[in-house]
Design a protein around this motif. Sequence first.
Motif, short mmCIF file in Angstrom:
data_model
loop_
_atom_site.label_atom_id
_atom_site.label_comp_id
_atom_site.label_asym_id
_atom_site.label_seq_id
_atom_site.Cartn_x
_atom_site.Cartn_y
_atom_site.Cartn_z
N PHE A 176 0.80 -1.14 -0.06
CA PHE A 176 0.09 0.01 0.00
C PHE A 176 0.87 1.20 0.01
CE2 PHE A 176 -1.90 3.41 2.44
CZ PHE A 176 -3.18 3.61 1.56
N GLY A 177 0.62 2.16 -0.81
CA GLY A 177 1.41 3.30 -0.90
C GLY A 177 0.79 4.51 -1.27
N VAL A 178 1.30 5.50 -1.05
CA VAL A 178 0.91 6.95 -1.42
C VAL A 178 1.91 7.83 -2.09
CG1 VAL A 178 -0.95 6.91 0.62
CG2 VAL A 178 1.25 8.08 0.83
N ARG A 179 1.47 8.54 -2.92
CA ARG A 179 2.67 9.65 -3.52
C ARG A 179 1.76 11.00 -3.65
NH1 ARG A 179 4.87 7.52 -9.10
NH2 ARG A 179 6.25 9.26 -8.65
N GLY A 180 2.64 12.13 -3.34
CA GLY A 180 1.82 13.52 -3.43
C GLY A 180 2.74 14.62 -3.67
N GLN A 181 2.46 15.53 -3.91
CA GLN A 181 2.97 16.88 -4.15
C GLN A 181 2.43 17.86 -3.30
OE1 GLN A 181 4.05 17.64 -8.35
NE2 GLN A 181 4.44 19.92 -7.74
N THR A 182 3.37 18.73 -2.70
CA THR A 182 2.91 19.95 -1.63
C THR A 182 2.94 21.20 -2.48
OG1 THR A 182 5.10 20.74 -1.05
CG2 THR A 182 4.27 19.04 0.12
N ARG A 183 2.31 22.14 -2.13
CA ARG A 183 1.95 23.25 -2.80
C ARG A 183 3.20 24.15 -3.09
NH1 ARG A 183 1.07 27.76 0.49
NH2 ARG A 183 1.18 27.41 2.78
N HIS A 184 4.29 23.86 -2.16
CA HIS A 184 5.53 24.21 -2.46
C HIS A 184 6.40 23.56 -3.60
CE1 HIS A 184 4.84 26.92 0.84
NE2 HIS A 184 4.45 25.93 1.59
N GLY A 185 5.99 22.54 -3.93
CA GLY A 185 6.61 21.80 -5.03
C GLY A 185 7.45 20.64 -4.61
#
Length: 231
Positions: free
Chosen positions: A28-37
Motif C-alpha cells: 500500500f502506498g501514497v504519492r503526492g506533491q505539496t503546494r511548495h513543489g
Amino acid sequence: PTTTEFANPDGGGFNTNLDPAQALHREFGVRGQTRHGSVFSAALYRIDVQDELLPFELATNPGRDFFENAGSSDRQGIELAFKRQWSGGLSLQLMHTLSDFRFDQFVTDDGDDFSGLRTPGNARHRSFIALRRDIGDGRFAAVEAVRFGRVPVNNANDTFTDSYLLVNLRAGWQWQSGAWRYTPFFAINNLFDVDYVANTRINAFGGRFFESGPDRSVYLGIKAAFRAPGD
C-alpha cells in the motif's frame, strides 16, 4: 529455482529435494506533491514466503553456492522518499528504507532452529541523501551520502557486517549540440576512504562472509545522449 540453484550438493544432476519458493505480496502506498513543489512517497509492504531459497557452502566445495528451502519467512517494511527543489538550482533528495525480514519457521535437517531470526543478507536500515546545485550554463555539483545498517551473514545471526556511511562527490557540465547532449563529469566515490563490506557471501564456509568495497576512487567521464528530431 534456476538451473544454478538446482546444483546438487551430493554431486551430479539436479537437487531433487529443492522446492520452488512461493510468495504472497501486499503493498500500500501514497504519492503526492505539496503546494511548495515538494514530492513525497511512502509505501508499506508485506511478503509472506514459503520455501524461501537460501544459499550455503560446503567444506568440500568452498566458494560454490548450493541452495536449500527455508520453511516460511515474512518480509515487511516501509519505504519513504522526499524531493524538494528551490529557486536558484538547489535540490534535495531523501530516501529511507526500513526492512524487517525474518524466518517464521525454519528448522534444518540437522535440528538447528532459526525461527524468529533475521534472514541473512539484508540490512534493516538503508538511507540516501543527495544535495545538488545547478550553477547555470549546464554546470552542476552534488554531494551524496549512503548509509547501510548491519547485515546478518548467516542463518544463526551470530555474525554481522558493520554499518557504514559513504560520501560521494560529483561535478560536471552539460551542453547541447544539435540532437546530441554531452555531459563530462568528475567524481569522487568513498570520499573519506571508509573500509566497508560491499558484498556478503551468505552462509559461507570457514567464515569467509565478507567482500570489501573499493577504497576512495577518483574518476573522469563523459556521457553522450542522442535524441532524434521529433522524439
